[in-house]
Design a protein around this motif. Sequence first.
Motif, mmCIF file in Angstrom:
data_model
loop_
_atom_site.group_PDB
_atom_site.id
_atom_site.type_symbol
_atom_site.label_atom_id
_atom_site.label_comp_id
_atom_site.label_asym_id
_atom_site.label_seq_id
_atom_site.Cartn_x
_atom_site.Cartn_y
_atom_site.Cartn_z
ATOM 1 N N ARG A 147 0.992 -1.104 0.367
ATOM 2 C CA ARG A 147 0.091 -0.151 -0.363
ATOM 3 C C ARG A 147 1.063 1.002 0.282
ATOM 4 N NH1 ARG A 147 -5.797 -1.139 2.637
ATOM 5 N NH2 ARG A 147 -5.560 1.336 2.821
ATOM 6 N N LYS A 148 1.743 1.352 1.185
ATOM 7 C CA LYS A 148 2.408 2.848 0.827
ATOM 8 C C LYS A 148 3.655 2.435 -0.679
ATOM 9 C CE LYS A 148 5.489 3.074 3.846
ATOM 10 N NZ LYS A 148 6.191 3.907 5.457
ATOM 11 N N ARG A 149 3.650 1.375 -1.585
ATOM 12 C CA ARG A 149 4.477 1.763 -2.696
ATOM 13 C C ARG A 149 3.131 2.103 -4.045
ATOM 14 N NH1 ARG A 149 7.926 3.697 -5.698
ATOM 15 N NH2 ARG A 149 8.698 1.744 -7.895
ATOM 16 N N ILE A 150 2.097 1.616 -3.109
ATOM 17 C CA ILE A 150 1.301 2.234 -4.291
ATOM 18 C C ILE A 150 0.793 3.386 -4.156
ATOM 19 C CG2 ILE A 150 -1.672 1.863 -4.522
ATOM 20 C CD1 ILE A 150 -1.079 -0.815 -4.387
ATOM 21 N N ALA A 151 0.550 4.192 -3.171
ATOM 22 C CA ALA A 151 0.981 5.709 -2.535
ATOM 23 C C ALA A 151 2.148 6.024 -3.358
ATOM 24 C CB ALA A 151 0.623 6.118 -1.079
ATOM 25 N N VAL A 152 3.247 5.504 -3.048
ATOM 26 C CA VAL A 152 4.140 6.360 -3.405
ATOM 27 C C VAL A 152 4.135 6.712 -5.826
ATOM 28 C CG1 VAL A 152 6.726 6.358 -4.575
ATOM 29 C CG2 VAL A 152 5.588 6.024 -2.036
ATOM 30 N N LEU A 153 3.611 5.464 -5.986
ATOM 31 C CA LEU A 153 3.261 5.284 -7.481
ATOM 32 C C LEU A 153 2.196 5.522 -8.273
ATOM 33 C CD1 LEU A 153 3.895 1.675 -8.245
ATOM 34 C CD2 LEU A 153 5.325 3.340 -8.650
ATOM 35 N N GLU A 154 1.381 6.098 -7.554
ATOM 36 C CA GLU A 154 -0.067 6.820 -7.463
ATOM 37 C C GLU A 154 0.358 8.652 -7.017
ATOM 38 O OE1 GLU A 154 -3.004 6.612 -4.782
ATOM 39 O OE2 GLU A 154 -3.933 4.543 -5.607
ATOM 40 N N ALA A 155 1.573 9.010 -6.195
ATOM 41 C CA ALA A 155 1.696 10.268 -6.605
ATOM 42 C C ALA A 155 2.463 11.007 -7.435
ATOM 43 C CB ALA A 155 2.524 10.684 -5.396
ATOM 44 N N GLU A 156 3.300 9.602 -8.195
ATOM 45 C CA GLU A 156 4.408 10.030 -9.329
ATOM 46 C C GLU A 156 3.720 10.140 -10.857
ATOM 47 O OE1 GLU A 156 7.760 7.118 -11.341
ATOM 48 O OE2 GLU A 156 7.350 6.715 -9.287
ATOM 49 N N ASN A 157 2.899 9.321 -10.712
ATOM 50 C CA ASN A 157 1.985 9.149 -11.531
ATOM 51 C C ASN A 157 1.001 10.286 -12.421
ATOM 52 O OD1 ASN A 157 0.639 8.108 -14.021
ATOM 53 N ND2 ASN A 157 -1.130 7.383 -12.675
ATOM 54 N N GLU A 168 2.444 13.114 -10.899
ATOM 55 C CA GLU A 168 3.328 14.380 -11.195
ATOM 56 C C GLU A 168 3.252 13.953 -12.619
ATOM 57 O OE1 GLU A 168 7.358 15.527 -10.952
ATOM 58 O OE2 GLU A 168 6.733 13.592 -9.556
ATOM 59 N N LEU A 169 3.560 13.121 -13.239
ATOM 60 C CA LEU A 169 3.820 12.443 -14.906
ATOM 61 C C LEU A 169 2.708 12.993 -15.807
ATOM 62 C CD1 LEU A 169 6.028 8.966 -14.605
ATOM 63 C CD2 LEU A 169 6.676 11.321 -15.040
ATOM 64 N N ARG A 170 1.579 12.355 -15.083
ATOM 65 C CA ARG A 170 0.408 13.280 -15.833
ATOM 66 C C ARG A 170 0.058 15.103 -15.922
ATOM 67 N NH1 ARG A 170 -3.948 9.446 -17.334
ATOM 68 N NH2 ARG A 170 -3.945 7.676 -16.279
ATOM 69 N N ALA A 171 0.367 15.376 -14.669
ATOM 70 C CA ALA A 171 0.902 17.431 -15.234
ATOM 71 C C ALA A 171 2.280 17.447 -15.402
ATOM 72 C CB ALA A 171 0.811 17.862 -13.394
ATOM 73 N N ARG A 172 2.559 16.781 -15.886
ATOM 74 C CA ARG A 172 3.830 17.438 -16.475
ATOM 75 C C ARG A 172 3.211 17.111 -18.303
ATOM 76 N NH1 ARG A 172 9.186 14.685 -14.298
ATOM 77 N NH2 ARG A 172 9.921 14.692 -16.365
ATOM 78 N N LEU A 173 2.692 15.618 -18.238
ATOM 79 C CA LEU A 173 2.260 15.737 -19.707
ATOM 80 C C LEU A 173 1.824 16.522 -20.001
ATOM 81 C CD1 LEU A 173 2.666 13.640 -22.199
ATOM 82 C CD2 LEU A 173 0.896 12.659 -20.632
ATOM 83 N N ALA A 174 0.462 16.797 -19.351
ATOM 84 C CA ALA A 174 -0.368 17.662 -19.390
ATOM 85 C C ALA A 174 0.292 19.092 -19.814
ATOM 86 C CB ALA A 174 -1.438 17.607 -18.263
ATOM 87 N N ALA A 175 0.842 19.828 -19.198
ATOM 88 C CA ALA A 175 1.621 20.818 -19.221
ATOM 89 C C ALA A 175 2.653 20.840 -20.516
ATOM 90 C CB ALA A 175 2.650 21.301 -17.481
#
Length: 48
Positions: free
Chosen positions: A23-33, A35-42
């Motif tokens: 669950r901790k790893r999932i939370a990290v991956l969701e945050a990373e995802n 961030e990447l989506r925001a960068r891609l959108a920008a």
Amino acid sequence: MELTPEQLVAEFQDAVMELYFARKRIAVLEAENAELRARLAATGESDT
């Protein structure tokens, strides 16, 4: 294969710990995802 009560408790504790870290790893991956989506959108917005 029969497990003793102590073995069952140990197996349960191991499963709980694995779930905790997963669950901790999932939370990290969701945050990373996110961030990447925001960068891609920008990037997409600056291209247009």
